[in-house]
Design a protein around this motif. Structure first.
Motif, PDB file in Angstrom:
ATOM      1  N   GLU A 194       0.824  -1.206   0.000  1.00 32.81           N
ATOM      2  CA  GLU A 194       0.000   0.000   0.000  1.00 32.81           C
ATOM      3  C   GLU A 194       0.863   1.262   0.000  1.00 32.81           C
ATOM      4  N   SER A 195       1.927   1.246   0.822  1.00 34.10           N
ATOM      5  CA  SER A 195       2.806   2.406   0.940  1.00 34.10           C
ATOM      6  C   SER A 195       3.548   2.702  -0.361  1.00 34.10           C
ATOM      7  N   VAL A 196       4.138   1.649  -0.970  1.00 29.10           N
ATOM      8  CA  VAL A 196       4.923   1.856  -2.196  1.00 29.10           C
ATOM      9  C   VAL A 196       4.016   2.222  -3.361  1.00 29.10           C
ATOM     10  N   ARG A 197       2.854   1.570  -3.449  1.00 27.74           N
ATOM     11  CA  ARG A 197       1.915   1.901  -4.525  1.00 27.74           C
ATOM     12  C   ARG A 197       1.489   3.375  -4.439  1.00 27.74           C
ATOM     13  N   LYS A 198       1.269   3.836  -3.220  1.00 31.29           N
ATOM     14  CA  LYS A 198       0.880   5.236  -3.038  1.00 31.29           C
ATOM     15  C   LYS A 198       2.003   6.161  -3.504  1.00 31.29           C
ATOM     16  N   GLY A 199       3.242   5.807  -3.144  1.00 31.96           N
ATOM     17  CA  GLY A 199       4.389   6.624  -3.534  1.00 31.96           C
ATOM     18  C   GLY A 199       4.601   6.672  -5.036  1.00 31.96           C
ATOM     19  N   LEU A 200       4.211   5.604  -5.733  1.00 32.71           N
ATOM     20  CA  LEU A 200       4.384   5.539  -7.183  1.00 32.71           C
ATOM     21  C   LEU A 200       3.138   5.997  -7.938  1.00 32.71           C
ATOM     22  N   GLY A 201       2.108   6.385  -7.203  1.00 33.56           N
ATOM     23  CA  GLY A 201       0.872   6.825  -7.854  1.00 33.56           C
ATOM     24  C   GLY A 201       0.102   5.687  -8.484  1.00 33.56           C
ATOM     25  N   LEU A 202       0.109   4.523  -7.830  1.00 31.40           N
ATOM     26  CA  LEU A 202      -0.512   3.332  -8.402  1.00 31.40           C
ATOM     27  C   LEU A 202      -1.742   2.859  -7.629  1.00 31.40           C
ATOM     28  N   ASP A 203      -2.275   3.679  -6.774  1.00 27.66           N
ATOM     29  CA  ASP A 203      -3.487   3.308  -6.040  1.00 27.66           C
ATOM     30  C   ASP A 203      -4.613   2.930  -7.004  1.00 27.66           C
ATOM     31  N   GLY A 204      -5.224   1.776  -6.764  1.00 33.33           N
ATOM     32  CA  GLY A 204      -6.357   1.340  -7.571  1.00 33.33           C
ATOM     33  C   GLY A 204      -6.002   0.838  -8.951  1.00 33.33           C
ATOM     34  N   GLN A 205      -4.708   0.735  -9.258  1.00 34.64           N
ATOM     35  CA  GLN A 205      -4.272   0.301 -10.585  1.00 34.64           C
ATOM     36  C   GLN A 205      -3.990  -1.209 -10.621  1.00 34.64           C
ATOM     37  N   PHE A 206      -4.143  -1.779 -11.801  1.00 33.62           N
ATOM     38  CA  PHE A 206      -3.717  -3.151 -12.073  1.00 33.62           C
ATOM     39  C   PHE A 206      -2.285  -3.067 -12.584  1.00 33.62           C
ATOM     40  N   VAL A 207      -1.336  -3.619 -11.825  1.00 31.44           N
ATOM     41  CA  VAL A 207       0.087  -3.402 -12.127  1.00 31.44           C
ATOM     42  C   VAL A 207       0.730  -4.670 -12.672  1.00 31.44           C
ATOM     43  N   ILE A 208       1.223  -4.565 -13.895  1.00 29.12           N
ATOM     44  CA  ILE A 208       1.992  -5.627 -14.537  1.00 29.12           C
ATOM     45  C   ILE A 208       3.456  -5.315 -14.307  1.00 29.12           C
ATOM     46  N   LEU A 276       9.078  -4.013  -4.509  1.00 29.83           N
ATOM     47  CA  LEU A 276       8.447  -3.747  -5.797  1.00 29.83           C
ATOM     48  C   LEU A 276       7.607  -4.937  -6.263  1.00 29.83           C
ATOM     49  N   LEU A 277       8.029  -6.151  -5.925  1.00 25.20           N
ATOM     50  CA  LEU A 277       7.227  -7.322  -6.275  1.00 25.20           C
ATOM     51  C   LEU A 277       5.887  -7.308  -5.540  1.00 25.20           C
ATOM     52  N   CYS A 278       5.875  -6.791  -4.319  1.00 24.53           N
ATOM     53  CA  CYS A 278       4.620  -6.673  -3.560  1.00 24.53           C
ATOM     54  C   CYS A 278       3.635  -5.733  -4.246  1.00 24.53           C
ATOM     55  N   VAL A 279       4.161  -4.744  -4.952  1.00 25.89           N
ATOM     56  CA  VAL A 279       3.342  -3.749  -5.649  1.00 25.89           C
ATOM     57  C   VAL A 279       2.594  -4.365  -6.833  1.00 25.89           C
ATOM     58  N   MET A 280       3.232  -5.372  -7.458  1.00 27.75           N
ATOM     59  CA  MET A 280       2.713  -5.928  -8.716  1.00 27.75           C
ATOM     60  C   MET A 280       1.526  -6.860  -8.480  1.00 27.75           C
ATOM     61  N   ASP A 281       0.697  -6.995  -9.548  1.00 25.92           N
ATOM     62  CA  ASP A 281      -0.435  -7.919  -9.529  1.00 25.92           C
ATOM     63  C   ASP A 281      -0.167  -9.163 -10.363  1.00 25.92           C
ATOM     64  N   VAL A 282       0.724  -9.051 -11.325  1.00 25.72           N
ATOM     65  CA  VAL A 282       1.141 -10.193 -12.133  1.00 25.72           C
ATOM     66  C   VAL A 282       2.538  -9.883 -12.667  1.00 25.72           C
ATOM     67  N   PHE A 283       3.350 -10.921 -12.793  1.00 27.43           N
ATOM     68  CA  PHE A 283       4.724 -10.765 -13.268  1.00 27.43           C
ATOM     69  C   PHE A 283       4.817 -11.383 -14.663  1.00 27.43           C
ATOM     70  N   VAL A 284       5.289 -10.607 -15.636  1.00 21.70           N
ATOM     71  CA  VAL A 284       5.368 -11.077 -17.019  1.00 21.70           C
ATOM     72  C   VAL A 284       6.831 -11.099 -17.453  1.00 21.70           C
ATOM     73  N   PHE A 285       7.245 -12.241 -18.016  1.00 16.63           N
ATOM     74  CA  PHE A 285       8.672 -12.515 -18.239  1.00 16.63           C
ATOM     75  C   PHE A 285       8.873 -13.147 -19.621  1.00 16.63           C
TER      76      PHE A 285
END
Length: 376
Positions: A194-208, A276-285
């Protein structure tokens, strides 16, 4: 009164020291190695800026640069020869991805180094105009120099077959050495997320997310195409790219051209990948080739679904979160697959144990390595 036991001297060789997978592996290992028993030196042809240098220097690891240029082979060989004669190492541990680098095992053998480990970390050569010539040299060199190593290690079966000659693999085989991680460090942290997402402006976003050098091998160019398809169906999506590399500007220009630049974060390198991995919703490789792809194991420890290319070795699949897709399925199919993922935040905390049980915990890996380093 008994004399203190002499530390065993270990040379860990890397062609180029940067912020990549080999460096991450060595940093993890050396931070958990019993340095009361070992004096470890990192020796490299070219010492570049790296997030891993300072943490290792703080614990007493020394760094030696050879010529400063990987292409100056003769000068690098001469300087390596002088160094190993001067330092009189007990162990030379080569962390390499090209057959010609095995020549350092021959130099170590000539210098009388008793333990000479050749450790394969990749499965293909990087794209370049001279790639066919490099491939020919690679094939010749691995036949000539594989036997000069006392130990053949690899992070996957594919990596072993790539670096070592067929004859040596038939005669001696290789040891699978997992790229160990500190599994507990990657346990999912909801508050940290929650903290890192807020700092990156990613609240409520689906993060790849993707972590890796921005280069041909890691194939982030295709990831941008996938992201375009994702945005069509899920506009509140963002792409988080963690890493630096020679293709950074090209990728930024492509994102601009595709109209997704405002939704792509070029984060740069980080010493806190777990946050940063905690911030993500799915990891694409979607890598074109990988020796193992340790960051995909880290992502699984963080409870992330991992969608990867068919070129990621099977050894990377350590949990039920891992899924492979062929690159030729195209961007739309990849987007459809990752959008079908459903992640339960309540279960993300469970995965460090699963990764540890698969043998990837750093304590297990370091125990194997220490045993070999101490062998008389």
């Amino acid at each position: 009164m008994s004399q203190p036991q002499r530390k065993r001297k270990v040379c860990c060789f890397v062609e180029s020291w940067e912020s990549g997978g080999i460096e991450s592996f060595l940093c993890n290992v050396l931070q958990h190695l019993d340095l009361d028993k070992f004096q470890v030196d990192i020796v490299t042809s070219c010492l570049k800026s790296s997030v891993f240098t300072e943490p290792l220097q703080k614990i007493g690891v020394r760094f030696f640069e050879l010529s400063g240029d990987q292409k100056k082979l003769i000068q690098n060989h001469r300087l390596f020869w002088s160094l190993i004669q001067k330092e009189r190492y007990d162990v030379v541990h080569l962390n390499v991805f090209h057959g010609l680098s095995l020549y350092y095992a021959r130099l170590a053998k000539k210098a009388g180094v008793p333990i000479r480990i050749a450790h394969s970390h990749n499965t293909a050569l990087r794209a370049s105009l001279t790639r066919p010539i490099k491939r020919l040299i690679h094939e010749i060199a691995k036949r000539l120099y594989s036997r000069d190593a006392t130990d053949l290690w690899a992070c996957s079966e594919t990596a072993g077959k790539f670096l070592f000659s067929r004859k040596m693999l038939k005669e001696r085989g290789f040891r699978f050495v997992p790229n160990g991680i500190e599994t507990e460090k990657f346990r999912f942290d909801p508050k940290g997320r929650e903290s890192v997402r807020k700092g990156l402006g990613l609240d409520g976003q689906f993060v790849i997310g993707n972590v890796g050098r921005l280069c041909y091998q890691k194939n982030q160019e295709f990831l941008l195409d996938i992201f375009v398809e994702v945005k069509k169906k899920r506009p509140n999506s963002d792409l988080l790219l963690v890493g630096e590399g020679e293709l950074r500007e090209m990728l930024k220009q492509k994102a601009q051209k595709l109209g997704i630049a405002d939704s792509v974060i070029f984060y740069g390198t980080s010493q806190n990948i777990e946050r940063l991995l905690c911030v993500m919703d799915v990891f694409v490789f979607p890598s074109r080739f990988e020796g193992l792809g340790i960051v995909a194991v880290e992502a699984q420890a963080a409870g992330l679904h991992v969608i990867c290319s068919e070129h990621i070795p099977q050894e990377t699949c350590v949990t039920d979160l891992f899924k492979r897709l062929p690159l030729d399925f195209g961007a739309a199919k990849w987007a459809e697959t990752l959008l079908s993922i459903r992640t339960d935040p309540l279960t993300r905390k469970e995965y460090p144990e699963k990764v540890k049980n698969a043998g990837f915990d750093i304590s297990n890996v370091v125990a194997q390595i220490e045993c070999c380093y101490m062998r008389s």
